[in-house]
Write a protein that holds these residues in place. Structure first.
Motif, short mmCIF file in Angstrom:
data_model
loop_
_atom_site.label_atom_id
_atom_site.label_comp_id
_atom_site.label_asym_id
_atom_site.label_seq_id
_atom_site.Cartn_x
_atom_site.Cartn_y
_atom_site.Cartn_z
N ASN A 84 -37.95 3.61 -19.13
CA ASN A 84 -37.45 4.96 -18.88
C ASN A 84 -35.92 5.06 -18.94
N ILE A 85 -35.33 4.58 -20.03
CA ILE A 85 -33.91 4.84 -20.27
C ILE A 85 -33.70 6.35 -20.39
N ASN A 86 -34.62 7.01 -21.11
CA ASN A 86 -34.65 8.47 -21.18
C ASN A 86 -36.08 8.89 -20.85
N SER A 87 -36.27 9.41 -19.65
CA SER A 87 -37.63 9.71 -19.17
C SER A 87 -38.28 10.89 -19.87
N TYR A 88 -37.52 11.66 -20.67
CA TYR A 88 -38.07 12.86 -21.29
C TYR A 88 -37.91 12.84 -22.81
N ALA A 89 -37.72 11.65 -23.38
CA ALA A 89 -37.57 11.53 -24.83
C ALA A 89 -38.89 11.82 -25.52
N TRP A 90 -38.83 12.40 -26.69
CA TRP A 90 -39.97 12.69 -27.56
C TRP A 90 -41.01 13.58 -26.88
N ALA A 91 -40.59 14.39 -25.91
CA ALA A 91 -41.47 15.38 -25.30
C ALA A 91 -41.27 16.70 -26.03
N ALA A 92 -42.31 17.50 -26.10
CA ALA A 92 -42.28 18.71 -26.92
C ALA A 92 -41.13 19.64 -26.54
N ASP A 93 -41.01 19.95 -25.23
CA ASP A 93 -39.95 20.86 -24.80
C ASP A 93 -39.02 20.21 -23.78
N GLY A 94 -39.13 18.91 -23.60
CA GLY A 94 -38.25 18.21 -22.67
C GLY A 94 -38.63 18.38 -21.21
N SER A 95 -39.78 19.01 -20.93
CA SER A 95 -40.18 19.25 -19.54
C SER A 95 -41.17 18.21 -19.04
N GLU A 96 -41.82 17.48 -19.93
CA GLU A 96 -42.79 16.47 -19.53
C GLU A 96 -42.19 15.07 -19.70
N ARG A 97 -42.67 14.16 -18.88
CA ARG A 97 -42.18 12.78 -18.98
C ARG A 97 -42.68 12.12 -20.27
N THR A 98 -41.89 11.23 -20.79
CA THR A 98 -42.19 10.61 -22.08
C THR A 98 -43.47 9.77 -22.02
N GLN A 99 -44.18 9.73 -23.14
CA GLN A 99 -45.34 8.85 -23.27
C GLN A 99 -44.93 7.45 -23.73
N TYR A 100 -43.64 7.28 -23.99
CA TYR A 100 -43.16 6.01 -24.55
C TYR A 100 -42.01 5.48 -23.68
N PRO A 101 -42.31 5.00 -22.46
CA PRO A 101 -41.24 4.60 -21.53
C PRO A 101 -40.66 3.21 -21.77
N ALA A 102 -41.31 2.36 -22.55
CA ALA A 102 -40.78 1.03 -22.84
C ALA A 102 -39.72 1.18 -23.93
N GLN A 103 -38.46 1.24 -23.54
CA GLN A 103 -37.41 1.72 -24.44
C GLN A 103 -36.26 0.73 -24.58
N VAL A 104 -35.49 0.92 -25.66
CA VAL A 104 -34.28 0.14 -25.88
C VAL A 104 -33.30 1.01 -26.66
N GLN A 105 -32.04 0.94 -26.29
CA GLN A 105 -30.99 1.63 -27.05
C GLN A 105 -30.66 0.81 -28.29
N ILE A 106 -30.33 1.50 -29.38
CA ILE A 106 -30.14 0.78 -30.65
C ILE A 106 -28.85 1.22 -31.32
#
Length: 700
Positions: free
Chosen positions: A137-159
Motif C-alpha cells: 500500500n504505497i498508494n492505497s487507491y491506485a488503479w481504482a475507478a474513481d479513487g474512492s475504493e482501496r486498490t486491488q493491487y497493494p503489493a507495490q514498488v516505486q519504479i
C-alpha cells in the motif's frame, strides 16, 4: 475485554546450536543478521481457482502459483498492466500486484530490474528498475475507478526508467522465460538472475535512440549490443571466457550451515548477493569488449558505424564510455584493442571496483554505527529530561515547565494507569535493560519508573492484583528462575518466590487469579512444563504439562481458557496450538496455524486471538493469523508492513500495537505499527520508545 499477555523470544540458532551452545553468547551478533535457514527453500503454491481474476493493475489472468525465489536468487520481476492501466503505472511511476504476490514483492530492493507486461497486446516493456523496496500500500487507491475504493493491487514498488526500449512480443521473450510458463499463456512473474540478464540483453538490443526517448536515469543504463559472429570465430568466442569464480571466504559451521569467514559478520545472503552482482558486472564488461573486437576483426579492420553509439556500463559509480566517433577515426588501425590486453584491463577494472566497494562498505558501516549511537543518545537525553522534570516538580511545585504536554501526560498517568502501555526489560541495540517504562501512544511520551533488580530479557510478564509480575528470562549470559513484582502505587519492586527451573523465552498469562508460566527453555532443552503461582499458597506449583515442548511460544487467556501457540520443540518450528480448560484440568489440541512460527506475539482483540509475525525457520515474516474460538478455525489476516520477530505487542483501546523487534538482516527497529479492525495495519510516526526488542508489553 480479557487482558492479553505477550511473550517473545526465539531460538535463532539451528537445532545443534540450540542444544550445544549458550544462546546468549552470540545474541548481539545474531540480532543484527538474518536468522539461519533451517532447510531448503520451499515453493509455496497459492492456487487461485478463477483463472480470469486480475493478477496486476490489469484485468488479466492471475498467476496459478509463485516460484517463491529467495532474495539472493531473485534477479528481476515482471509486473502486469493493460492498455487502460499502463498510463497510470508510468505516470505515477508505480507497479502493483495482488496481495498474495507480496511473498516475493517484499524481496525487491532499489535497483532491481523490473519489466511491464501488457496483457492487452501481450508485449513486454522495459527496462525499468525499482526506486524503492517492495511494500504494501504505497498508494492505497491506485488503479481504482474513481479513487474512492482501496486498490486491488497493494503489493507495490516505486519504479523509474532505466533504459527505454522497443517492446518485445511474446514470441520474442517467451523462449527466455519458457521455464516460467505453467500454462500456454500464463507464466510466473519471478525471474532468476540468468533469465533477467538474457531479457536485459534482448531489450537493450532494441533501445530507443536518445533523441526520441524520454528522460532516463542514465547513471544506471546498461546498453548492450551483440555483434554477429562468423562460424570460424564462434568456437574461439565460446572458449575465451573469464575463469569461473569460486565462492570463497566461507566455511561450514559445526551445525552444517554455511557461514562467512571474512570477519565482517555479514549475513550470508548479503555476501552471496554481492558476489552475484560482481560476477554479472565482470561478465558484462568482458562480453562487450570481446564483441567489439570480434566485430572489428570480422569486417577486416574497417569498422564503420553510422549515427552515434553510446555504451555506458554502471559498475558501482564507474562508467566505461565507448564513443562511436572515436571508433570511426581509428578505422585504419589493425584492431581497436589488442585482444591480449583484455585480461589486464579487466583485472584493473575489477581491482578498482573492489577498492570502491570496500570504501563504500566501510562508510556505510560507520554511518550505521553513528546513527545507532545518535538514536540511543536521543533516548537517553529524553529520559534524563523527563527524570529531571519530575524531580524538579517534586522539590519545587511552583516551577513552570516549557513541555506542558509531558507534565499533563504524567498527571494523567497518576489518574489512570489504563491509558499507558508498560514495557519491561529487553535490548536496545547497545545494552540489556532492567528498565520499566510506560508509553502513551496518544501523546508519544515515554516515562521511566524504578528499574528491576536484574537486567532481564526473553522474560514473561503477567498482572495479578494490580501488580506486574516478571519471571524467567536472562541477562545476556545466563537464564533466570527469579521472579519480581512491581507495585505502581509505591513505585517499588519486590522479590517473589522463584520458578522451579531456570528458563527463558517462556510465555505467561493470568487465569482465575493465578499466574501460569508455560514452556520455554534453558539453552540445553525445550520444556512443555507449566508452573502455576497461587498467591495464597505463596509458591509455584507444577501443574498439567502441555502436549508439546514449546520454546519461544506465545500464550494468552481468552474466555476463561489458556491458549499456547507455535514455538520451537528442539527440532522444528511449530504450527500447532493447544488450549487448557481449568474445568477439565487438561490440554487439548485445537486446529493448527497455516504457518510455522516462533518468537512471535499474541494479542486478544474483540474475543479473537491475533498471532503476529515471528520466525518460520527460514526468515522473519509479516503474516498475521486470527483464531476465532466460536468457529474453531484460523484465518489469514492482513500482514504487517514490516517483517519482524522478537517484538512487543498488546491490545490497547480497540487497537493492537506492535513495538520494535528485529527485522532480518538489519539492526533493531524503532517502528511502531497499529492495527484496527476495518482499517488494517498502519505505520505510525511514534518515536518516543526508540529501538527495542526482546521485551514484553502489557496494559494494567
Amino acid at each position: 475485554m480479557p487482558h492479553t499477555t505477550l511473550r517473545r523470544g526465539c531460538c535463532f540458532s539451528p537445532p545443534l546450536d540450540f542444544y550445544y551452545c549458550h544462546l546468549f553468547r552470540s545474541a548481539i551478533h545474531l540480532t543484527v543478521s538474518s536468522p539461519p535457514r533451517m532447510g531448503a527453500a520451499r515453493r509455496t503454491q497459492n492456487v487461485i481457482p478463477n483463472n480470469n481474476a486480475p493478477s496486476s493493475p490489469s484485468h488479466a489472468t492471475s498467476l496459478a502459483s509463485t516460484r517463491n525465489l529467495s532474495k539472493i536468487h531473485l534477479g528481476g520481476v515482471i509486473f502486469g498492466c493493460t492498455n487502460s492501466t499502463k498510463k497510470e503505472c508510468l505516470f505515477k511511476q508505480l507497479f502493483g500486484l495482488p496481495v498474495h504476490h507480496f511473498s516475493y514483492v517484499k524481496n525487491i530492493d532499489p535497483g532491481l530490474p523490473l519489466f511491464l507486461f501488457n496483457y492487452s497486446d501481450r508485449k513486454l516493456h522495459g527496462i525499468f528498475e525499482a526506486a524503492s523496496s517492495g511494500q504494501m500500500n504505497i498508494n492505497s487507491y491506485a488503479w481504482a475507478a474513481d479513487g474512492s475504493e482501496r486498490t486491488q493491487y497493494p503489493a507495490q514498488v516505486q519504479i523509474r526508467m532505466r533504459l527505454q526500449c522497443h517492446p518485445l512480443s511474446e514470441d520474442q521473450f517467451k523462449p527466455v522465460i519458457v521455464d516460467n510458463y505453467f500454462k500456454h499463456s500464463h507464466f510466473w512473474f519471478e525471474l532468476d538472475h540468468a533469465q533477467t540478464n538474457r531479457l536485459l540483453c534482448l531489450l537493450s538490443a532494441s533501445a530507443v535512440a536518445p533523441s526520441t526517448s524520454a528522460p532516463q536515469n542514465t547513471t544506471k543504463w546498461r546498453t548492450l549490443f551483440q555483434a554477429p559472429q562468423s562460424p570460424d570465430r564462434r568456437n574461439e568466442s565460446e572458449s575465451f571466457r573469464l575463469p569461473s569464480e569460486e565462492v570463497s571466504g566461507y566455511s561450514y559451521n559445526s551445525n552444517g550451515s554455511l557461514g562467512s569467514s571474512d570477519g565482517n559478520n555479514q549475513p550470508l545472503e548479503v555476501c552471496l548477493e554481492k558476489q552475484v552482482v560482481e560476477k554479472d558486472e565482470k561478465d558484462l564488461i568482458y562480453m562487450k569488449l570481446k564483441e567489439l573486437a570480434l566485430n572489428r576483426e570480422s569486417s577486416n579492420s574497417s569498422l564503420s558505424m553510422t549515427g552515434s553509439l553510446e555504451d555506458t556500463v554502471a559498475v558501482n559509480d564507474m562508467h566505461l564510455d565507448l564513443e562511436a566517433q572515436k571508433i570511426s577515426q581509428e578505422k585504419n588501425e589493425e584492431s581497436l584493442v589488442n585482444s591480449f590486453d583484455y585480461p589486464s584491463i579487466i583485472s584493473q577494472l575489477i581491482q578498482e571496483m573492489k577498492e570502491l566497494k570496500a570504501f563504500k562498505t566501510e562508510q556505510v558501516q560507520k554511518m550505521a554505527y553513528l546513527e545507532q549511537k545518535l538514536d540511543y543518545s536521543e533516548i537517553q537525553i529524553r529520559q534524563l529530561k523527563d527524570r529531571c522534570m519530575m524531580l524538579e516538580s517534586t522539590s519545587n511545585p511552583s516551577i513552570e515547565f516549557v513541555n506542558e504536554t509531558v507534565m499533563e501526560s504524567f498527571n494523567e498517568l497518576n489518574l489512570d494507569l489504563d491509558e499507558w502501555i508498560f514495557l519491561v526489560g529487553g535490548y536496545d541495540g547497545v545494552s540489556w535493560l532492567s528498565a520499566l517504562n510506560s508509553f502513551s501512544p496518544s501523546h508519544d511520551v515515554i516515562k521511566s519508573f524504578k528499574s528491576m533488580n536484574s537486567l532481564r530479557c526473553y522474560a514473561s510478564v503477567a498482572k495479578l492484583n494490580g501488580e506486574l509480575y516478571v519471571f524467567g528470562g536472562g541477562n545476556g549470559s545466563s537464564w533466570y528462575d527469579t521472579v519480581e513484582s512491581y507495585n505502581p502505587a509505591n513505585n517499588q519492586w519486590s522479590c517473589r518466590p522463584s520458578l522451579k527451573d531456570k528458563k527463558g523465552s517462556l510465555a505467561g498469562a493470568t487465569l482465575n487469579n493465578k499466574i501460569f508460566a508455560l514452556g520455554g527453555g534453558n539453552g540445553i532443552e525445550c520444556f512443555s512444563d507449566v508452573e502455576m503461582f497461587d498467591i495464597d499458597v505463596g509458591r509455584w506449583i507444577s501443574t498439567q504439562s502441555m502436549l508439546q515442548k514449546r520454546f519461544a511460544l506465545a500464550a494468552a487467556e481468552l474466555n476463561g481458557a489458556l491458549y499456547a501457540v507455535g514455538g520451537y520443540d528442539g527440532k522444528d518450528y511449530l504450527t500447532s496450538a493447544e488450549r487448557f480448560d481449568p474445568r477439565e484440568h487438561s490440554w487439548t489440541r485445537i486446529e493448527s496455524m497455516n504457518t510455522k512460527r516462533g518468537c512471535h506475539s499474541l494479542a486478544v482483540l474483540n474475543e479473537k486471538l491475533y498471532v503476529i509475525g515471528g520466525y518460520d525457520g527460514m526468515e522473519m515474516i509479516p503474516s498475521i493469523e486470527i483464531y476465532d474460538p466460536r468457529l474453531g478455525s484460523w484465518m489469514n489476516g492482513e500482514p504487517m508492513n514490516l517483517s519482524r520477530g522478537y517484538s512487543a505487542a498488546t491490545a490497547f483501546k480497540e487497537s493492537i500495537y506492535v513495538i520494535g523487534g528485529v527485522k532480518a538482516g538489519e539492526n533493531i527497529v524503532d517502528i511502531v505499527e497499529r492495527y484496527e479492525e476495518g482499517k488494517g495495519w498502519q505505520v505510525t510516526n511514534l518515536k518516543a520508545i526508540g529501538r527495542r526488542s526482546f521485551s514484553s508489553a502489557i496494559v494494567l
